[in-house]
Design a protein around this motif. Structure first.
Motif, short mmCIF file in Angstrom:
data_model
loop_
_atom_site.label_atom_id
_atom_site.label_comp_id
_atom_site.label_asym_id
_atom_site.label_seq_id
_atom_site.Cartn_x
_atom_site.Cartn_y
_atom_site.Cartn_z
N MET A 1 -25.63 53.85 -35.90
CA MET A 1 -24.24 53.47 -36.14
C MET A 1 -23.44 54.74 -36.39
N THR A 2 -22.30 54.83 -35.76
CA THR A 2 -21.43 55.99 -35.97
C THR A 2 -20.62 55.80 -37.25
N ASP A 3 -20.03 56.88 -37.72
CA ASP A 3 -19.16 56.80 -38.90
C ASP A 3 -17.98 55.85 -38.65
N LEU A 4 -17.42 55.91 -37.44
CA LEU A 4 -16.29 55.05 -37.11
C LEU A 4 -16.70 53.57 -37.11
N GLU A 5 -17.86 53.27 -36.56
CA GLU A 5 -18.35 51.88 -36.57
C GLU A 5 -18.57 51.39 -38.00
N PHE A 6 -19.18 52.26 -38.82
CA PHE A 6 -19.39 51.90 -40.22
C PHE A 6 -18.07 51.59 -40.91
N MET A 7 -17.10 52.47 -40.74
CA MET A 7 -15.82 52.28 -41.42
C MET A 7 -15.13 51.00 -40.96
N ASP A 8 -15.22 50.67 -39.69
CA ASP A 8 -14.62 49.44 -39.19
C ASP A 8 -15.29 48.22 -39.83
N LEU A 9 -16.61 48.19 -39.84
CA LEU A 9 -17.34 47.06 -40.43
C LEU A 9 -17.12 46.98 -41.95
N ALA A 10 -17.14 48.13 -42.61
CA ALA A 10 -16.96 48.16 -44.07
C ALA A 10 -15.55 47.74 -44.45
N GLU A 11 -14.56 48.15 -43.68
CA GLU A 11 -13.17 47.75 -43.94
C GLU A 11 -13.03 46.24 -43.81
N ARG A 12 -13.67 45.65 -42.82
CA ARG A 12 -13.65 44.19 -42.68
C ARG A 12 -14.27 43.50 -43.89
N LEU A 13 -15.36 44.06 -44.40
CA LEU A 13 -16.00 43.50 -45.58
C LEU A 13 -15.06 43.55 -46.79
N LEU A 14 -14.44 44.70 -47.03
CA LEU A 14 -13.53 44.82 -48.18
C LEU A 14 -12.34 43.88 -48.05
N ARG A 15 -11.79 43.75 -46.84
CA ARG A 15 -10.67 42.82 -46.64
C ARG A 15 -11.11 41.38 -46.88
N ALA A 16 -12.34 41.04 -46.49
CA ALA A 16 -12.85 39.68 -46.73
C ALA A 16 -13.01 39.42 -48.22
N VAL A 17 -13.45 40.43 -48.97
CA VAL A 17 -13.56 40.28 -50.43
C VAL A 17 -12.18 40.04 -51.05
N GLU A 18 -11.21 40.84 -50.65
CA GLU A 18 -9.85 40.68 -51.17
C GLU A 18 -9.28 39.31 -50.82
N ALA A 19 -9.44 38.89 -49.57
CA ALA A 19 -8.96 37.57 -49.15
C ALA A 19 -9.69 36.46 -49.89
N GLY A 20 -10.97 36.66 -50.13
CA GLY A 20 -11.74 35.67 -50.89
C GLY A 20 -11.23 35.52 -52.31
N CYS A 21 -10.89 36.62 -52.94
CA CYS A 21 -10.31 36.56 -54.30
C CYS A 21 -9.00 35.78 -54.28
N ASP A 22 -8.14 36.08 -53.32
CA ASP A 22 -6.86 35.38 -53.22
C ASP A 22 -7.07 33.88 -53.02
N ALA A 23 -8.00 33.52 -52.14
CA ALA A 23 -8.26 32.10 -51.88
C ALA A 23 -8.84 31.41 -53.12
N LEU A 24 -9.77 32.07 -53.79
CA LEU A 24 -10.36 31.47 -54.99
C LEU A 24 -9.32 31.32 -56.10
N ASN A 25 -8.42 32.28 -56.23
CA ASN A 25 -7.37 32.17 -57.23
C ASN A 25 -6.42 31.01 -56.92
N ASP A 26 -6.19 30.75 -55.62
CA ASP A 26 -5.33 29.63 -55.22
C ASP A 26 -6.02 28.28 -55.41
N GLU A 27 -7.34 28.24 -55.17
CA GLU A 27 -8.07 26.98 -55.12
C GLU A 27 -8.80 26.62 -56.42
N THR A 28 -8.98 27.58 -57.31
CA THR A 28 -9.75 27.34 -58.54
C THR A 28 -9.01 27.94 -59.73
N ASP A 29 -9.63 27.85 -60.89
CA ASP A 29 -9.10 28.47 -62.10
C ASP A 29 -9.71 29.85 -62.35
#
Length: 109
Positions: A1-29
């Motif tokens: 895996m190249t550095d660029l591929e890693f950063m693309d995949l890792a950025e997607r993971l971090l964005r999914a974590v952030e979006a997950g927090c937003d969704a959980l805050n909207d849907e739960t306590d």
């Protein structure tokens, strides 16, 4: 895996974590505060416990620190897997967040 591929995949993971927090805050306590600084996301729960997710670029790994311990993940065959136990990242994050919040919280890729 190249550095660029890693950063693309890792950025997607971090964005999914952030979006997950937003969704959980909207849907739960859950009331999870998520703060991002560069390649690191810190989740803070109402009881002040934290989960920290950060990128380890030279190793092409994502690290997660939670009350249950520290974990290292590598992208293997389309998913992020713990380098020791093989657990999938989002399943482990869901488990840790549920333990720390006292709620059933589910994160998804």
């Amino acid at each position: 895996m190249t550095d660029l591929e890693f950063m693309d995949l890792a950025e997607r993971l971090l964005r999914a974590v952030e979006a997950g927090c937003d969704a959980l805050n909207d849907e739960t306590d859950a009331d999870i505060d998520n703060q991002r600084t560069g390649g690191m996301v810190t989740l803070t729960f109402p009881n002040r416990s934290q989960i920290v997710i950060n990128l380890q670029r030279p190793l092409h790994e994502v690290w997660m620190a939670a009350k249950s311990g520290g974990y290292h993940y590598r992208h293997v065959e389309g998913t992020w897997r713990d380098t020791k136990g093989g657990d999938e990242f989002f399943a482990a994050l869901s488990r840790a967040a549920s333990e720390q919040s006292g709620l059933d919280l589910q994160f998804h890729p």
